[in-house]
Design an enzyme around this catalytic site. Structure first.
Site, PDB file in Angstrom:
ATOM      1  CG  ASP A 127      29.890 -31.692 -33.621  1.00 31.08           C
ATOM      2  OD1 ASP A 127      29.557 -31.329 -32.481  1.00 31.08           O
ATOM      3  OD2 ASP A 127      30.565 -32.710 -33.863  1.00 31.08           O
TER       4      ASP A 127
ATOM      5  CG  HIS B 235      29.290 -35.144 -31.729  1.00 29.31           C
ATOM      6  ND1 HIS B 235      30.518 -34.568 -31.660  1.00 29.31           N
ATOM      7  CD2 HIS B 235      29.262 -36.098 -30.761  1.00 29.31           C
ATOM      8  CE1 HIS B 235      31.231 -35.152 -30.704  1.00 29.31           C
ATOM      9  NE2 HIS B 235      30.503 -36.089 -30.143  1.00 29.31           N
TER      10      HIS B 235
END
Ligand code: XLS
Ligand code: CA
Ligand code: CA
Length: 438
Positions: free
Chosen positions: A104, A101
């Site tokens: 992240d 993501h």
């Protein structure tokens, strides 16, 4: 650069009799099964969020594992340390893909322009690390569920401004996916659902999600994204009702909105069981619709009603998964271990044990699924079960087109039907056991 996992060796295949905790017992990357190597059948991926970010925090307690990798958390130095740790980890296990993501990769800033600048910086660093390795991105996605602005949805939000923030994140995450050579782009609708219909215009929300997806396809294709878009179905959690309940629901939605040419399914095992299905069921529904794209390889706990994202250890389930995958001719995506260590498994060694378990489970699943297909008894049984449609004149007529009138007349002449044929479930389960342990 000094190693982060300095006490962990390169993980190699040693065979089923090995007692070495840092060796594969079944995953032999170059072993050929049904004409392809295990590595080709099983493009394994590391989930950035679980492996490099999650450290054990749950609703009742804080981190138990140290995922600082020697840097101060919340800094770009930490973001880079995660890249170093991730690449060392993947190389030591022979994993060639990762999934991410946007958030992240870097600490999210208040201003999306600053977040995007950080994302550019970190992906330049990731690209550098990719040089000279076979490691690439399997899929990317935008986290449109953690930031409080998405509390009432992203594509399904009631706020046009929040919708623009979602669009900005999708745009950037697509650019990053293309930059990192990603095979796919995932929409998982964590906040795309509702808590009560008293405050919800369901049709409006679903149409708006489709609009966002259409814009994503248009933009993705314009910047050279040739891979598949995926919907990852999940019935609930965090929302009480999520719109992408299961594969059948998501496929219906895609067809309704003309998105089915660009999208496939990313099927997660734990989400299948939350929806009251088996993992195999969700894979079959996707496959028969030509939409089996990628897999989030994990498992849930049948004693708990939530998404536990455990590393897969159930060889039966992995075998039936690989049976579906082999029958479908493989995946265009891969097997992303969207799985996290249990909270008390808090050491770096545990991170490796988890991946060894998971990779061996799918290797065994592949071996056993190929044996099941080569054995042929199950396929033969299924073929025979429906043979009255191919072996009899009336069966052929049904397949080629007839009328209720003709069929009713045929039934009337039959009088009483012949004995119904056995479904043979126990026999087939015993064949499966024979293949598993034979
Ligand atoms: C959460 C989902 C999520 C997606 C990517 O339940 O599994 O991690 O895979 O957003
Ligand atoms: Ca997932
Ligand atoms: Ca999950």
């Amino acid at each position: 650069m000094s190693e982060i996992f300095s006490n962990i060796p390169q993980i190699r295949y040693e065979g089923k009799d090995s007692k070495n905790p840092f060796a594969f017992k079944y995953y032999d990357a170059e072993r050929v099964i049904m004409g392809k190597t295990m590595k080709e059948h099983l493009p394994f991926a590391m989930a950035w969020w679980h492996n490099l970010c999650a450290a054990g925090t749950d609703m009742f307690g804080r981190d138990t594992a140290d995922k600082s990798f020697g840097a101060e958390k919340g800094t770009m130095a930490h973001a880079k340390a995660k890249v170093d740790a991730g690449f060392e980890f993947m190389k030591k296990l022979g994993i060639e893909y990762f999934c991410f993501h946007d958030v992240d990769l870097v600490p999210e800033a208040d201003d999306i322009k600053e977040t995007n600048r950080r994302l550019d910086e970190i992906t330049d660093y990731i690209l550098e690390k990719m040089q000279g390795t076979n490691i690439k991105c399997l899929w990317g996605t935008a986290n449109m569920f953690s930031n409080p602005r998405f509390m009432s949805g992203a594509g399904s939000t009631n706020s046009a401004e929040v919708y623009c923030f979602a669009a900005a994140q999708v745009k950037k995450a697509l650019e990053l996916t293309v930059k990192l050579g990603g095979r796919g782009y995932v929409f998982w609708g964590g906040r795309e659902g509702y808590e009560t219909l008293l405050n919800t215009d369901m049709k409006f929300e679903q149409d708006n999600i489709a609009r966002l997806m259409k814009m994503a396809v248009e933009y993705g294709r314009s910047i050279g994204f040739e891979g598949d878009f995926y919907i990852e179905p999940k019935p609930k959690e965090p929302m009480k009702h999520q719109y992408d309940f299961d594969a059948a629901t998501a496929i219906g939605f895609l067809k309704q909105h003309g998105l089915d040419k660009d999208f496939k399914m990313n099927i997660e095992a734990n989400h299948a069981t939350l929806a009251g299905h088996t993992f195999q069921h969700e894979l079959r529904v996707s496959a028969i619709n030509g939409m089996l794209g990628s897999i989030d390889a994990n498992q849930g706990d049948m004693l708990l009603g939530w998404d536990t994202d455990e590393f897969p250890s159930d060889v039966y389930s992995a075998t039936l998964c690989m049976y579906e995958v082999l029958k479908a001719g493989g995946l265009t995506g891969g097997f992303n271990f969207d799985s996290k260590n249990r909270r008390p498994s808090n050491t770096p060694e545990d991170m490796f044990h988890a991946f060894i378990l998971a990779m061996d489970t799918f290797a065994l699943g592949l071996i056993k699924a190929a044996a099941l297909i080569e054995d042929g008894r199950v396929d033969e049984f299924v073929k025979e079960k429906y043979s009255s449609f191919t072996n009899t004149e009336i069966g052929k007529k049904i397949l080629n087109g007839t009328t209720l009138h003709e069929l009713a007349a045929y039934a009337e002449n039959l009088g009483s039907t012949s004995e119904p044929q056995s479904g043979g479930q126990e026999y087939l389960e015993s064949v499966l056991n024979n293949i598993m342990f034979g």
